[in-house]
Design a protein around this motif. Sequence first.
Motif, PDB file in Angstrom:
ATOM      1  N   GLU A 176      23.831 -45.185 -18.551  1.00 14.03           N
ATOM      2  CA  GLU A 176      22.775 -44.210 -18.265  1.00 14.03           C
ATOM      3  C   GLU A 176      21.890 -44.684 -17.111  1.00 14.03           C
ATOM      4  N   ARG A 193      23.817 -43.959 -14.027  1.00  8.11           N
ATOM      5  CA  ARG A 193      23.807 -42.513 -13.750  1.00  8.11           C
ATOM      6  C   ARG A 193      22.542 -42.119 -12.988  1.00  8.11           C
ATOM      7  N   GLY A 194      21.401 -42.659 -13.417  1.00 12.87           N
ATOM      8  CA  GLY A 194      20.150 -42.373 -12.716  1.00 12.87           C
ATOM      9  C   GLY A 194      20.156 -42.913 -11.298  1.00 12.87           C
ATOM     10  N   TYR A 246      17.331 -43.074 -17.890  1.00 12.08           N
ATOM     11  CA  TYR A 246      17.738 -42.382 -16.660  1.00 12.08           C
ATOM     12  C   TYR A 246      16.639 -42.512 -15.605  1.00 12.08           C
ATOM     13  N   TYR A 280      16.805 -43.955 -11.810  1.00  8.07           N
ATOM     14  CA  TYR A 280      16.471 -43.041 -10.718  1.00  8.07           C
ATOM     15  C   TYR A 280      15.337 -43.608  -9.873  1.00  8.07           C
TER      16      TYR A 280
END
Length: 346
Positions: A82, A85-86, A299, A303
């Motif tokens: 995760e 993914r961010g 996330y 990000y």
Amino acid sequence: MSVTIKDVAKKAGVSPSTVSRVLSNHPRISRETSRKVKIILDEMGYHPNIMAQSLVSKTTNSICVILPKSAEELFLNSFFMELVRGIVTQANRSGYDVVLSSGGSEQEEVEVVSRLINGKRVDGAILLYSRKDDAVVEFLHSNHHPFVLIGRSEKYPDLLSVDNDNIQAAYDATKHLISFGHKRVGFVSGPPNHVVSQDRLKGYQRALEESGLEMRKDWIVEGEFLQESGYRAMSFFMNLPERPTALVVVDDFVSFGVLRGLHELGFKVPDDLSIVSFNNISIAELSTPPLTSIDIGIYNLGYTASQALIQSIQHNGEKQFQKRNIIPHRLVVRESSMISVNGNNE
């Protein structure tokens, strides 16, 4: 014949340098100009020559992510996936590619990072966790390479980093259990050389001290961020003459091992042992019973780390950014902790 920047510039009515800036996501190009040029780039089927761009700009528009050395830890614990993914989502939106790499030891990690950055294959790095006396951090910091740490460095507190307030998060988790009447609260920790393990242990200790409760060394077990660590911890805890009635567990994935171990030993959660965990990964609510967990915004951690690194790279030290970025946490209460010590559901 391939489409050139000059062809795109002519059709868009701008200079070739403006097209180049749009391709590199330069912050001084207006959104309207950027949108117009990108539409024409797509219409004309322009594909940039990455190697040529790198030679001119001396950048690669790529960043690397240093993964945990344990493949099992990475691919089985969805926390790391995760995070990635961010990172990838934000990097793609900024026009950057992401290179994933790892090493079997800290020294191998240093060699990998050195090869990627000094070989001009990436512009900077993201470290997914922080360790005490981390050789990778030392290398990147001493050589002034752009990087972001997910976590915090004890040695270099002013590093560009993204983190949670893990002391406060563990304090909140422990106080939640104490509010249900638990006076014997244990802790299943992660690797002791990881700063996140130390910080969450500090928060747990602070909550016990403020509540006037005993902190016993035999109620604290260290391990890895793996199911097996939680599973082994139960063999130890549940055979103590005086065992805890509740546990703070450092990671959801470790908690799955705790649940498996308790089930095999014939104990029920939360009837025999209440649990609060960390990370609130997507399958935490699907466990039996569903896990009470601290949501740390996984996330968003990834990000924000990607965003901070790319901004740092693009501005090349010209602008001072917020060095330490703290992502808020929240307690998500589910069945694993929703029973008081007298057996009443709350």
